[in-house]
Design a protein around this motif. Structure first.
Motif, PDB file in Angstrom:
ATOM      1  N   ARG A 256       0.956  -1.264  -0.155  1.00 15.03           N
ATOM      2  CA  ARG A 256      -0.064   0.042  -0.138  1.00 15.03           C
ATOM      3  C   ARG A 256       0.768   1.095   0.085  1.00 15.03           C
ATOM      4  N   GLU A 260       3.711   5.402  -3.167  1.00 19.34           N
ATOM      5  CA  GLU A 260       3.948   6.799  -2.913  1.00 19.34           C
ATOM      6  C   GLU A 260       5.273   7.426  -2.869  1.00 19.34           C
ATOM      7  N   PRO A 291      -3.618   0.846  -5.485  1.00 20.93           N
ATOM      8  CA  PRO A 291      -4.520   1.937  -5.923  1.00 20.93           C
ATOM      9  C   PRO A 291      -5.252   1.428  -7.366  1.00 20.93           C
ATOM     10  N   GLN A 293      -5.423   3.605  -9.773  1.00 24.35           N
ATOM     11  CA  GLN A 293      -5.163   4.310 -10.758  1.00 24.35           C
ATOM     12  C   GLN A 293      -3.642   4.454 -10.759  1.00 24.35           C
ATOM     13  N   HIS A 355       4.936   2.651 -11.227  1.00 29.65           N
ATOM     14  CA  HIS A 355       4.186   3.915 -11.137  1.00 29.65           C
ATOM     15  C   HIS A 355       4.059   4.625 -12.578  1.00 29.65           C
ATOM     16  N   ALA A 361      -5.164   1.236 -13.009  1.00 30.78           N
ATOM     17  CA  ALA A 361      -4.219   0.374 -12.962  1.00 30.78           C
ATOM     18  C   ALA A 361      -4.481  -0.816 -13.690  1.00 30.78           C
TER      19      ALA A 361
END
Length: 502
Positions: A256, A260, A291, A293, A355, A361
């Motif tokens: 998760r 980021e 995620p 997206q 990413h 996704a």
């Protein structure tokens, strides 16, 4: 510091001694020979002991660090020169045993196809003669080797080795990353990793802290992670394997939070475990952690263990006899937790994330439990390339305009049984002979389509010709063929024609 005080001078002198004695991967293989070296890898020590009996300084170092034998002080002092024996003992590397010396740490050569390193870690349970302590720092184990073989190796700028342990992933990363950052919660792990890096003259940024906290706000072109992924009750018996989180929450947390910290186009790769819970699909469970997206994700399940086998394996890994009172108590607590949470199995495998900044996704979860010898890293890199190409050709018309070809590594296998008029086809299967050995069953139309994929005609033209030859509506054939074509491209069984060098 944390029982380890190997300063720069000790590292420099130790490196000089090792190079002088040829204590590196090729040197050890040359001394032992293939047979004894293979036996040593299986944990069979006597062939190696015989092979290095008259091996001079190299033989003394092999007996000391690889066989965990007591070696006379005079032999060790000569093998370590210019490092004084007293300094090696004071640093925590060795300890005296009467008139002999024993290794207090595991220090072994470890290499890849480009060269050799030295890796410092704690002695395992066999060498210790009992269970390892809670702050045990694992050496070059099966998990770290598996992740190293599964990691895509392409030049990158900044790379993060999250939970570095003794530093194995950072060693490999130093081959293709301009800057490596290594983190760990364990101060002892960082102390040993630091000594490993200095011994190998590598400049690695080290930072201590929990999960992603040491790199808050930073992004990397690549992240590798071998987390404490063992699943079960929320406790920490051993920091190298237990997260203190319940079930598979450690894997969930990393999956998760990792996106980021990836730069645009950045790739993250980790080992992970997930629960197989009664009535749940494992792939849907892992996909729910990602995620919706801006992410490509490939989740590969390499093994599934039943709870009893899983518990016994990890007890032995820590040096705990499952038959002992301590082992039975731990096993009982663990198995009770699995039963209470309806756990039917524990999946293990690799997760690759990229990413993509925008767009939905693309998450693929699949079993890869078949045996294969090739490392997964090149296949992972190829999968990322193929998925990127599919993303660029996400519209049907773009894919139909593409020219595709079947790589030379792909073969068509057919199995037939006797019939009245000759042979009746039972199985027609496309098989990739390299990488993980992907297989796809084909029908007559799919086999005919692939026979025409030689890079000369657009996919749409091939499907039009095929429809006309079989009296089928072209739009119906296209609708049925495109999902299968995309799946074959993902697995490298069809590729863009311009990717193949004539």
């Amino acid at each position: 510091m944390f029982g380890v005080a190997i300063d720069d001078q000790v590292c420099d002198q130790l490196r000089t001694a090792f190079l002088s004695a040829d204590y590196h991967a090729d040197g050890v293989l040359g001394l032992l020979g293939p047979t004894a070296h293979a036996a040593l890898g299986r944990g069979e020590l006597e062939p190696a002991a015989r092979a290095c009996a008259d091996g001079g300084a190299l033989g003394a170092l092999v007996r000391l660090f690889l066989l965990n034998e007591p070696v006379p002080e005079a032999e060790v002092a000569a093998a370590l020169r210019p490092l004084p024996l007293a300094d090696a003992v004071r640093s925590g590397l060795l300890h005296t045993d009467g008139e002999s010396v024993r290794a207090a740490l595991d220090l072994r050569p470890y290499g890849d196809d480009q060269g050799s390193w030295w890796v410092l870690s704690d002695l395992d349970s066999d060498a210790r003669g009992g269970p390892v302590p809670a702050d045990h720092v694992l050496g070059v184990g099966h998990a770290s080797l598996s992740l190293a073989r599964a990691t895509a190796r392409r030049p990158v700028g900044a790379l993060l080795d999250l939970g570095t342990g003794c530093g194995v992933q950072s060693l490999h990363a130093s081959r293709h990353a301009e800057h490596v950052t290594a983190t760990d919660l364990s101060g002892r792990a960082l102390a040993l990793a630091s000594a490993t890096f200095r011994l190998n003259q590598l400049d690695v940024e080290l930072s201590r802290g929990e999960w992603f906290k040491p790199v808050a706000g930073r992004r990397f072109q690549q992240i590798v992670c071998n987390p404490p992924f063992v699943v079960g009750p929320p406790r920490v018996d051993y920091v190298y394997r237990d997260s203190g989180l319940s079930g598979d929450s450690a894997s969930e947390l990393v999956i998760r939070q990792l996106p980021e910290h990836l730069a645009d186009g950045g790739v993250g790769q980790l080992l992970a475990s997930w629960l197989h819970i009664k009535g749940q699909n494992w792939g849907e469970r892992v996909a729910s952690w990602l995620p919706a997206q801006g992410m490509d994700a490939w989740v590969v399940q390499r093994d599934v263990a039943d709870p009893a086998l899983y518990v016994g394996t990890w007890l032995r890994d820590a040096g705990v006899d499952p038959r002992s009172p301590e082992g039975r108590e731990q096993a009982g607590r663990w198995l009770d937790w699995f039963a209470e949470n309806q756990v039917e199995g524990i999946g293990f495998g690799f997760v690759t994330l990229r990413h993509t900044q925008t767009g939905p996704a693309d998450i693929v979860c699949e079993d890869l439990r078949q045996a294969y010898d090739d490392p997964l890293g090149p296949e992972t890199a190829g999968w990322l390339d193929r998925v990127a190409w599919l993303r660029q050709h996400s519209e049907d018309e773009d894919l139909l305009a593409a020219r595709l070809t079947v790589p030379a590594s792909v073969a068509l296998e057919e199995i037939s049984s006797p019939a009245e008029d000759g042979w009746s086809s039972l199985v027609r299967r496309l098989h990739r002979q390299d990488g993980p050995g992907w297989q796809h069953d084909l029908d007559d139309l799919a086999a005919a389509l692939l026979a025409g994929c030689r890079g000369h005609l657009d996919l749409g033209d091939l499907l039009g010709l095929l429809a006309a030859a079989h009296g089928l509506p072209t739009d119906v054939l296209v609708m049925g063929a495109l999902p299968a074509v995309r799946s074959l491209i993902r697995h490298g069984m069809l590729v863009p024609a311009d990717w193949v060098v004539a």
